[in-house]
Design an enzyme around this catalytic site. Structure first.
Site, PDB file in Angstrom:
ATOM      1  N   CYS A  59       2.271-108.237  -5.592  1.00  0.00           N
ATOM      2  CA  CYS A  59       1.424-109.176  -4.857  1.00  0.00           C
ATOM      3  C   CYS A  59       0.956-108.463  -3.598  1.00  0.00           C
ATOM      4  O   CYS A  59       1.425-108.730  -2.501  1.00  0.00           O
ATOM      5  CB  CYS A  59       2.161-110.469  -4.532  1.00  0.00           C
ATOM      6  N   HIS A 113      -7.194-105.230  -5.971  1.00  0.00           N
ATOM      7  CA  HIS A 113      -6.152-104.492  -5.261  1.00  0.00           C
ATOM      8  C   HIS A 113      -6.393-104.657  -3.769  1.00  0.00           C
ATOM      9  O   HIS A 113      -7.545-104.819  -3.340  1.00  0.00           O
ATOM     10  CB  HIS A 113      -6.186-103.018  -5.653  1.00  0.00           C
ATOM     11  N   ASP A 128      -1.592 -97.844   1.343  1.00  0.00           N
ATOM     12  CA  ASP A 128      -1.586 -98.381  -0.013  1.00  0.00           C
ATOM     13  C   ASP A 128      -0.188 -98.176  -0.590  1.00  0.00           C
ATOM     14  O   ASP A 128       0.213 -97.054  -0.915  1.00  0.00           O
ATOM     15  CB  ASP A 128      -2.626 -97.671  -0.877  1.00  0.00           C
TER      16      ASP A 128
END
Length: 249
Positions: A59, A113, A128
């Site tokens: 998530c 994303h 990231d």
């Protein structure tokens, strides 16, 4: 780089999270300093009724929300330097390379994303949690290795980028996690153990961030070229990357 002070230890965000990920994924390589940093980080977050954001790898929007919230509460950096980036498109099929769930030079196809961009210096930084690149890494490197050129990618796989200021994301984002459930109500993946993120007015508006219609939602929607032009100053980083891995898309 901004600074987090946890229980007397001053350490940069990139080093802090790198140590934390090391503790989760490579326990056999932890030294005494790693253990101390992990314990301090956990204590600070748990004292605030939070769990470490990077534990929940399915998530990404909540991971980034937790990181922004931590920065806001600890006042470790001006929020105006942070931007939440939703990557998706109309077909919700966006290829990204150098992802932990990828295989070799094959991309991972995400429906969407979410990454964090720190744009307070000449070379913007990308955070990231799903990337195999350095954490953080420069946007130039991320563009060349993870985003890559779209010149050989079919149009239905072209990426769009919704750029939302961190303070706006913290104020407006809400998710009841219904997108994480199967049709029978069971969880597709175990959800975070903390309560869902919501606002006084809304329980669920995730689609307003994933949707790449610029007329709705929050922030500004960019094409890949316009995004790189805005935050790097050119599109050469992505186009200079080898396009051979993208030819089948």
């Amino acid at each position: 780089m901004f600074l987090i002070a946890t229980c007397g230890i001053g350490i940069g965000v990139k080093d802090l999270v790198k140590h934390f990920l090391l503790a989760i994924n490579k326990n056999d390589h932890m030294d005494q300093q790693d253990t101390l940093i992990l314990q301090n980080f956990q204590e600070v977050l748990q004292a605030d009724c939070l769990l470490p954001f990077c534990l929940f790898l399915f998530c990404s929007e909540e991971n980034v929300w937790k990181l922004c919230d931590y920065v806001r509460k600890q006042r470790t950096a001006p929020l105006e330097h942070l931007f939440v980036i939703f990557i998706s498109n109309e077909t919700r099929t966006v290829p990204l390379w150098k992802q932990k769930s990828g295989h070799g030079e094959l991309p991972v196809i995400w429906d969407y994303h979410v990454i964090l961009l720190q744009a307070d210096q000449s070379d913007s930084l990308v955070y990231d949690l799903d990337s195999t690149l350095s954490f953080p890494c420069s946007l130039k490197l991320y563009a060349a290795q993870a985003l890559r050129s779209e010149s050989d990618i079919r149009p239905e796989y072209h990426r769009k980028f919704r750029v939302v200021p961190a303070d706006s994301f913290l104020l407006n984002f809400a998710s009841d996690r219904s997108h994480m459930r199967n049709s029978d109500g069971s969880w597709k993946m175990p959800p975070p153990t903390y309560a869902p993120i919501c606002t006084a007015e809304c329980q669920m508006n995730l689609d307003g961030f994933i949707n790449m219609d610029p007329a709705i939602g929050w922030g500004v929607v960019f094409s890949l070229n316009h995004f790189l032009q805005r935050y790097i100053g050119s599109t050469s980083s992505a186009s200079s990357s080898s396009s051979s891995a993208a030819r089948s898309w």
